[in-house]
Enzyme design. Structure first.
Site, PDB file in Angstrom:
ATOM      1  N   GLU A 174      -1.552  -5.360   8.719  1.00 49.58           N
ATOM      2  CA  GLU A 174      -0.760  -4.789   9.814  1.00 49.58           C
ATOM      3  C   GLU A 174      -1.438  -5.014  11.161  1.00 49.58           C
ATOM      4  O   GLU A 174      -2.662  -4.937  11.264  1.00 49.58           O
ATOM      5  CB  GLU A 174      -0.607  -3.270   9.601  1.00 49.58           C
ATOM      6  CG  GLU A 174       0.120  -2.894   8.322  1.00 49.58           C
ATOM      7  CD  GLU A 174       0.229  -1.370   8.111  1.00 49.58           C
ATOM      8  OE1 GLU A 174      -0.251  -0.597   8.971  1.00 49.58           O
ATOM      9  OE2 GLU A 174       0.777  -0.977   7.076  1.00 49.58           O
ATOM     10  N   GLU A 215       8.978  -3.755  10.926  1.00 46.28           N
ATOM     11  CA  GLU A 215       9.339  -2.443  10.374  1.00 46.28           C
ATOM     12  C   GLU A 215       9.856  -1.494  11.454  1.00 46.28           C
ATOM     13  O   GLU A 215       9.206  -1.266  12.473  1.00 46.28           O
ATOM     14  CB  GLU A 215       8.134  -1.822   9.648  1.00 46.28           C
ATOM     15  CG  GLU A 215       8.473  -0.452   9.060  1.00 46.28           C
ATOM     16  CD  GLU A 215       7.528   0.046   7.976  1.00 46.28           C
ATOM     17  OE1 GLU A 215       6.635  -0.713   7.543  1.00 46.28           O
ATOM     18  OE2 GLU A 215       7.690   1.217   7.565  1.00 46.28           O
ATOM     19  N   ASP A 238       0.841  -1.207   0.000  1.00 42.46           N
ATOM     20  CA  ASP A 238       0.000   0.000   0.000  1.00 42.46           C
ATOM     21  C   ASP A 238       0.872   1.252   0.000  1.00 42.46           C
ATOM     22  O   ASP A 238       0.363   2.373  -0.069  1.00 42.46           O
ATOM     23  CB  ASP A 238      -1.012  -0.012   1.160  1.00 42.46           C
ATOM     24  CG  ASP A 238      -0.354  -0.037   2.524  1.00 42.46           C
ATOM     25  OD1 ASP A 238       0.885  -0.116   2.605  1.00 42.46           O
ATOM     26  OD2 ASP A 238      -1.101   0.020   3.526  1.00 42.46           O
ATOM     27  N   SER A 239       2.223   1.054   0.044  1.00 37.74           N
ATOM     28  CA  SER A 239       3.143   2.178  -0.167  1.00 37.74           C
ATOM     29  C   SER A 239       2.944   2.775  -1.553  1.00 37.74           C
ATOM     30  O   SER A 239       3.446   3.854  -1.845  1.00 37.74           O
ATOM     31  CB  SER A 239       4.600   1.713  -0.015  1.00 37.74           C
ATOM     32  OG  SER A 239       4.853   0.574  -0.817  1.00 37.74           O
ATOM     33  N   ASP A 286      -1.005  -6.164  -0.267  1.00 42.58           N
ATOM     34  CA  ASP A 286      -1.335  -5.489   0.990  1.00 42.58           C
ATOM     35  C   ASP A 286      -2.837  -5.263   1.078  1.00 42.58           C
ATOM     36  O   ASP A 286      -3.470  -4.851   0.093  1.00 42.58           O
ATOM     37  CB  ASP A 286      -0.657  -4.102   1.003  1.00 42.58           C
ATOM     38  CG  ASP A 286       0.313  -3.935   2.137  1.00 42.58           C
ATOM     39  OD1 ASP A 286       0.201  -4.673   3.142  1.00 42.58           O
ATOM     40  OD2 ASP A 286       1.181  -3.055   2.025  1.00 42.58           O
ATOM     41  N   LYS A 289      -1.246  -9.283   2.944  1.00 43.35           N
ATOM     42  CA  LYS A 289      -0.531  -8.793   4.125  1.00 43.35           C
ATOM     43  C   LYS A 289      -1.424  -7.844   4.882  1.00 43.35           C
ATOM     44  O   LYS A 289      -2.150  -7.054   4.259  1.00 43.35           O
ATOM     45  CB  LYS A 289       0.762  -8.072   3.727  1.00 43.35           C
ATOM     46  CG  LYS A 289       1.465  -7.426   4.927  1.00 43.35           C
ATOM     47  CD  LYS A 289       2.881  -6.973   4.616  1.00 43.35           C
ATOM     48  CE  LYS A 289       2.993  -5.596   4.015  1.00 43.35           C
ATOM     49  NZ  LYS A 289       2.432  -4.527   4.882  1.00 43.35           N
TER      50      LYS A 289
END
Ligand code: KIV
Length: 271
Positions: free
Chosen positions: A122, A189, A51-52, A90, A120
């Site tokens: 978080e 991270e 999602d970056s 993501d 993925k």
């Protein structure tokens, strides 16, 4: 033998074998067909449609605005360029935070509508139910703890996490919960290298670090950052393996000069 020769199509099993054998995992992000093809050919084992892309593709200041439809669109483009690496997509902000059912539906959508190999998300304790539900349906999940950019408004800054004993213990605990919930690997991270080492030792699943030191089982970077395309972003953990900003600017300057001086195209370049 290079890991490229050793492993053909990369699967979740490959990552477990790599961890057991102490072979480091190379991971990068991609958001488009051409980049995905280049980095797959060059031998990375995992390609994250991160999602970056909100930051480095769309120009937003956080990862929050990116949508499910956009993640699916970019994953489809990336997948067309990839033959060997495992592709992970993501899950964007608010596609799993509302609860395990919503997370399950959206992970299913990614797997149905794209050739992604998994998703993925978080978080730790707060997403354990979601991870459990998604993995129970046979969908591989990559966890992500430490600095989790979707929580930037809660954190207040992108500073490293886990620098106090209390925060470090919480991150370690979250990592263990993510493993127990069924994740096949986990991103760490921006945490101290020592904490990255402790987590990597205590988990059976591979850890993939970004700013988490040298002891992780693998490393991931955002591709435009490591290629020197995103010069405004210079955190300590990014190494520039190329200076594509200069390369591209010089190429465009030369092209513009040639067009203006009628040096491009030539007769050989014409029909
Ligand atoms: O979105 C992303 O690119 C990521 C990596 C930084 C791990 O989550």
């Amino acid at each position: 033998m290079s890991s490229q020769g050793q492993f053909r199509k990369i699967t979740t099993q490959t990552f477990m074998i790599m961890k057991q054998k102490g072979i480091r995992i190379s991971a990068l992000t991609a958001y488009d067909f051409i980049t995905a093809k280049l980095i797959d050919n060059a031998g990375v084992e995992l390609i994250l449609v991160g999602d970056s892309l909100s930051n480095v593709f769309q120009g937003n200041s956080t990862t929050l605005p990116v949508t499910m439809d956009e993640m699916i669109y970019h994953t489809k483009a990336v997948a067309k360029g990839v033959q060997r690496a495992m592709i992970i997509t993501d899950m964007p902000f608010m596609s799993y935070q509302p609860g395990a059912d919503e997370a399950f539906r959206n992970a299913g959508r990614i797997m149905k509508e794209t050739p992604s190999g998994g998703v993925k998300l978080e978080g730790g304790k707060n997403v354990a139910d979601a991870i459990h539900k998604i993995t129970s349906a046979g969908i591989p999940v990559m966890g992500h703890v430490g600095l989790t950019p979707q929580s930037i408004h809660q954190f207040g800054s992108y500073r490293e996490r886990g620098t106090t004993e209390e925060e470090a213990a919480e991150i370690l605990n979250d990592a263990k919960i993510v493993e127990e919930a069924g994740a096949f690997c986990i991103v760490l991270e921006k945490i101290p290298a020592k904490l990255g080492q402790t987590i990597s030792k205590q988990l059976k699943i591979p850890t993939i670090g970004i700013g988490a030191g040298m002891y992780c089982d693998g490393q991931i970077l955002v591709t435009p950052d490591m290629l020197g395309l995103n010069k405004d972003f210079q955190p300590r953990f990014v190494r520039h393996y190329a200076d594509l900003t200069n390369e591209i600017e010089n190429a465009v300057r030369k092209y513009t000069e040639d067009v203006k001086n009628s040096k491009f195209p030539t007769e050989q370049e014409s029909y």
